[in-house]
Design a protein around this motif. Structure first.
Motif, PDB file in Angstrom:
ATOM      1  N   GLY A   7       0.836  -1.205   0.000  1.00 29.25           N
ATOM      2  CA  GLY A   7       0.000   0.000   0.000  1.00 29.25           C
ATOM      3  C   GLY A   7       0.866   1.248   0.000  1.00 29.25           C
ATOM      4  N   ASN A   8       0.700   2.069  -1.026  1.00 24.47           N
ATOM      5  CA  ASN A   8       1.465   3.313  -1.138  1.00 24.47           C
ATOM      6  C   ASN A   8       0.559   4.465  -0.714  1.00 24.47           C
ATOM      7  N   TRP A   9       0.835   5.024   0.473  1.00 22.92           N
ATOM      8  CA  TRP A   9      -0.048   6.070   1.009  1.00 22.92           C
ATOM      9  C   TRP A   9       0.246   7.437   0.393  1.00 22.92           C
ATOM     10  N   LYS A  10       1.311   7.555  -0.334  1.00 22.51           N
ATOM     11  CA  LYS A  10       1.681   8.836  -0.973  1.00 22.51           C
ATOM     12  C   LYS A  10       1.656   9.967   0.073  1.00 22.51           C
ATOM     13  N   LEU A  11       1.236  11.177  -0.345  1.00 25.47           N
ATOM     14  CA  LEU A  11       1.267  12.304   0.606  1.00 25.47           C
ATOM     15  C   LEU A  11      -0.074  12.394   1.339  1.00 25.47           C
ATOM     16  N   GLY A  92      11.496   5.021  -8.171  1.00 26.44           N
ATOM     17  CA  GLY A  92      11.113   5.331  -9.550  1.00 26.44           C
ATOM     18  C   GLY A  92       9.615   5.318  -9.796  1.00 26.44           C
ATOM     19  N   HIS A  93       8.835   5.585  -8.742  1.00 27.70           N
ATOM     20  CA  HIS A  93       7.381   5.692  -8.954  1.00 27.70           C
ATOM     21  C   HIS A  93       7.126   6.754 -10.030  1.00 27.70           C
ATOM     22  N   SER A  94       6.062   6.584 -10.793  1.00 27.38           N
ATOM     23  CA  SER A  94       5.823   7.518 -11.909  1.00 27.38           C
ATOM     24  C   SER A  94       5.682   8.958 -11.418  1.00 27.38           C
ATOM     25  N   GLU A  95       5.193   9.142 -10.195  1.00 26.14           N
ATOM     26  CA  GLU A  95       5.109  10.525  -9.681  1.00 26.14           C
ATOM     27  C   GLU A  95       6.496  11.096  -9.420  1.00 26.14           C
ATOM     28  N   ARG A  96       7.423  10.268  -8.989  1.00 17.70           N
ATOM     29  CA  ARG A  96       8.821  10.730  -8.845  1.00 17.70           C
ATOM     30  C   ARG A  96       9.399  11.078 -10.222  1.00 17.70           C
ATOM     31  N   TYR A 164       5.066  -3.181 -12.279  1.00 21.67           N
ATOM     32  CA  TYR A 164       4.606  -2.616 -13.554  1.00 21.67           C
ATOM     33  C   TYR A 164       3.378  -1.749 -13.284  1.00 21.67           C
ATOM     34  N   GLU A 165       3.526  -0.452 -13.516  1.00 17.95           N
ATOM     35  CA  GLU A 165       2.435   0.491 -13.286  1.00 17.95           C
ATOM     36  C   GLU A 165       2.259   1.380 -14.511  1.00 17.95           C
ATOM     37  N   PRO A 166       1.362   0.990 -15.413  1.00 18.34           N
ATOM     38  CA  PRO A 166       1.108   1.873 -16.549  1.00 18.34           C
ATOM     39  C   PRO A 166       0.589   3.213 -16.016  1.00 18.34           C
ATOM     40  N   TRP A 168      -1.054   5.584 -17.244  1.00 16.19           N
ATOM     41  CA  TRP A 168      -2.429   5.910 -17.622  1.00 16.19           C
ATOM     42  C   TRP A 168      -3.472   5.150 -16.795  1.00 16.19           C
ATOM     43  N   ALA A 169      -3.024   4.169 -16.017  1.00 23.03           N
ATOM     44  CA  ALA A 169      -3.980   3.396 -15.204  1.00 23.03           C
ATOM     45  C   ALA A 169      -3.950   3.807 -13.735  1.00 23.03           C
ATOM     46  N   ILE A 170      -3.076   4.746 -13.381  1.00 29.47           N
ATOM     47  CA  ILE A 170      -2.990   5.166 -11.978  1.00 29.47           C
ATOM     48  C   ILE A 170      -4.152   6.097 -11.654  1.00 29.47           C
ATOM     49  N   SER A 171      -4.862   5.795 -10.582  1.00 29.51           N
ATOM     50  CA  SER A 171      -6.174   6.433 -10.342  1.00 29.51           C
ATOM     51  C   SER A 171      -6.088   7.949 -10.258  1.00 29.51           C
ATOM     52  N   THR A 172      -4.991   8.472  -9.729  1.00 28.72           N
ATOM     53  CA  THR A 172      -4.915   9.914  -9.506  1.00 28.72           C
ATOM     54  C   THR A 172      -4.545  10.704 -10.761  1.00 28.72           C
ATOM     55  N   GLY A 213      -2.173  -0.022 -10.509  1.00 29.02           N
ATOM     56  CA  GLY A 213      -2.954   0.872 -11.375  1.00 29.02           C
ATOM     57  C   GLY A 213      -4.429   0.679 -11.082  1.00 29.02           C
ATOM     58  N   SER A 214      -4.983   1.535 -10.206  1.00 31.34           N
ATOM     59  CA  SER A 214      -6.416   1.493  -9.868  1.00 31.34           C
ATOM     60  C   SER A 214      -6.870   0.127  -9.372  1.00 31.34           C
ATOM     61  N   VAL A 215      -6.012  -0.536  -8.605  1.00 31.50           N
ATOM     62  CA  VAL A 215      -6.407  -1.848  -8.050  1.00 31.50           C
ATOM     63  C   VAL A 215      -7.445  -1.626  -6.949  1.00 31.50           C
ATOM     64  N   LYS A 216      -8.485  -2.446  -7.001  1.00 32.86           N
ATOM     65  CA  LYS A 216      -9.579  -2.400  -6.022  1.00 32.86           C
ATOM     66  C   LYS A 216      -9.884  -3.854  -5.633  1.00 32.86           C
ATOM     67  N   LEU A 232       0.573  -6.933  -5.820  1.00 41.29           N
ATOM     68  CA  LEU A 232      -0.061  -5.684  -6.243  1.00 41.29           C
ATOM     69  C   LEU A 232       0.526  -4.500  -5.493  1.00 41.29           C
ATOM     70  N   LEU A 233       0.659  -3.396  -6.201  1.00 41.42           N
ATOM     71  CA  LEU A 233       1.019  -2.119  -5.580  1.00 41.42           C
ATOM     72  C   LEU A 233      -0.236  -1.257  -5.644  1.00 41.42           C
ATOM     73  N   VAL A 234      -0.731  -0.869  -4.476  1.00 41.67           N
ATOM     74  CA  VAL A 234      -2.045  -0.246  -4.384  1.00 41.67           C
ATOM     75  C   VAL A 234      -1.906   1.179  -3.862  1.00 41.67           C
ATOM     76  N   GLY A 235      -2.456   2.145  -4.583  1.00 42.02           N
ATOM     77  CA  GLY A 235      -2.421   3.537  -4.140  1.00 42.02           C
ATOM     78  C   GLY A 235      -3.710   3.888  -3.413  1.00 42.02           C
ATOM     79  N   GLY A 236      -4.643   4.513  -4.140  1.00 40.50           N
ATOM     80  CA  GLY A 236      -5.880   5.024  -3.551  1.00 40.50           C
ATOM     81  C   GLY A 236      -6.602   4.051  -2.629  1.00 40.50           C
ATOM     82  N   ALA A 237      -6.757   2.812  -3.066  1.00 41.61           N
ATOM     83  CA  ALA A 237      -7.526   1.855  -2.260  1.00 41.61           C
ATOM     84  C   ALA A 237      -6.807   1.483  -0.962  1.00 41.61           C
TER      85      ALA A 237
HETATM   86  C1  PEP Z   1       0.269   4.067  -7.507  1.00 41.02           C
HETATM   87  O1  PEP Z   1       0.322   5.288  -7.612  1.00 41.02           O
HETATM   88  O2  PEP Z   1       1.270   3.395  -7.259  1.00 41.02           O
HETATM   89  C2  PEP Z   1      -1.020   3.423  -7.706  1.00 41.02           C
HETATM   90  C3  PEP Z   1      -1.039   2.191  -8.115  1.00 41.02           C
HETATM   91  O3  PEP Z   1      -2.105   4.208  -7.465  1.00 41.02           O
HETATM   92  P1  PEP Z   1      -3.658   3.783  -7.635  1.00 41.02           P
HETATM   93  O4  PEP Z   1      -3.820   2.416  -7.013  1.00 41.02           O
HETATM   94  O5  PEP Z   1      -4.407   4.829  -6.878  1.00 41.02           O
HETATM   95  O6  PEP Z   1      -3.930   3.782  -9.074  1.00 41.02           O
END
Ligand code: PEP
Length: 256
Positions: A7-11, A92-96, A164-166, A168-172, A213-216, A232-237
């Motif tokens: 789980g990536n809590w970001k900021l 190397g997260h895409s936001e970085r 692997y995090e495309p 275009w699939a990242i929720s934010t 990428g938008s995993v729920k 899985l690498l999970v952001g928002g969820a």
């Molecule tokens: C992420 O930013 O690493 C990510 C996967 O975000 P989300 O799950 O919100 O798309």
């Protein structure tokens, strides 16, 4: 191989909120041997959470670090300083890459610094929407892998996780599209093929590859059953306790 749910809590979450979330998460989390649950809080929460965490149940990750161990680098935190607090570092997260301008060369140095400091790097790679539209996905993925792993030896590579995090699939991203399991499978095959070219088939099989990428909870099972995916690498969820625990439950069901 274990299944990784990161789980990536970001900021998000201050120290108090992070501590309350961790308390609730680990209270009901069984001690799974085959599922590695990892959370990546804000840097300021790592030290207190490192004292609170039950390492039999889960682990901590940092969201970033700098590749030099010490010196005149105002505002940075090194992998050496994170040692003892975390087991993993997202690199190397895409936001970085896209907001803070980290290039492939810097990402490669960070992966090497993580390994030098006995931390597990989670190397994020992924193409943007326009790179995909221009048919550049395979080149981008190969380039990011080659430079990210530039200094990683055959002895070290099984300590590395690839995510692997495309982009275009990242929720934010605001206009995120869901990657289909077939699209993920195609790129995972490419990643595994590249790893096999670099390190040999047998060694490559031991490398964990995650998807993000938008995993729920509703799509986690489909991604976890893509051949070659180990987590899985999970952001928002991951910010919503029920959703994160549901994803962990799905992983337990799918992978056992
Ligand atoms: C992420 O930013 O690493 C990510 C996967 O975000 P989300 O799950 O919100 O798309």
């Amino acid at each position: 191989m274990k299944t990784y749910i990161v789980g990536n809590w970001k900021l998000n979450f201050n120290v108090g909120e992070s501590s309350i979330y961790l308390h609730k998460l680990q209270k009901n989390l069984p001690n799974y041997r085959d599922i590695e649950v990892v959370v990546a809080p804000s840097l300021v929460a790592l030290q207190p959470l490192s004292l609170q965490i039950d390492r039999h149940k889960m682990k901590l990750a940092a969201q970033n670090a700098f590749y030099r161990d010490y010196g005149a680098f105002t505002g940075e935190v090194s992998f050496a300083q994170l040692k003892g607090l975390v087991d993993y570092v997202i690199i190397g997260h895409s936001e970085r890459r896209h907001i803070f301008g980290e290039d492939d060369k810097m990402v490669g140095k960070k992966v090497a610094a993580a390994l030098r400091n006995k931390l597990t790097p989670i190397l994020c790679i992924g193409e943007t929407e326009s790179e995909r539209a221009f048919g550049e996905t395979a080149d981008v993925i190969r380039d990011q892998l080659l430079s990210g792993l530039r200094d990683v030896s055959e002895e070290e590579i099984d300590e590395v996780l690839i995510a692997y995090e495309p982009v275009w699939a990242i929720s934010t991203t605001g206009h995120a599209k869901l990657a289909s399991p077939d699209e993920v499978a195609e790129i995972v095959k490419l990643i595994r093929g590249t790893l096999a070219d670099l390190y040999g088939e047998k060694t490559a099989e031991k490398i964990g590859v995650l998807f993000g990428g938008s995993v729920k909870p509703s799509n986690a099972g489909a991604y976890l059953t893509v051949p070659g995916i180990n987590g899985l690498l999970v952001g928002g969820a991951s910010l919503i306790l029920n959703e994160f625990t549901d994803i962990i439950d799905v992983a337990k069901r799918v992978k056992s």
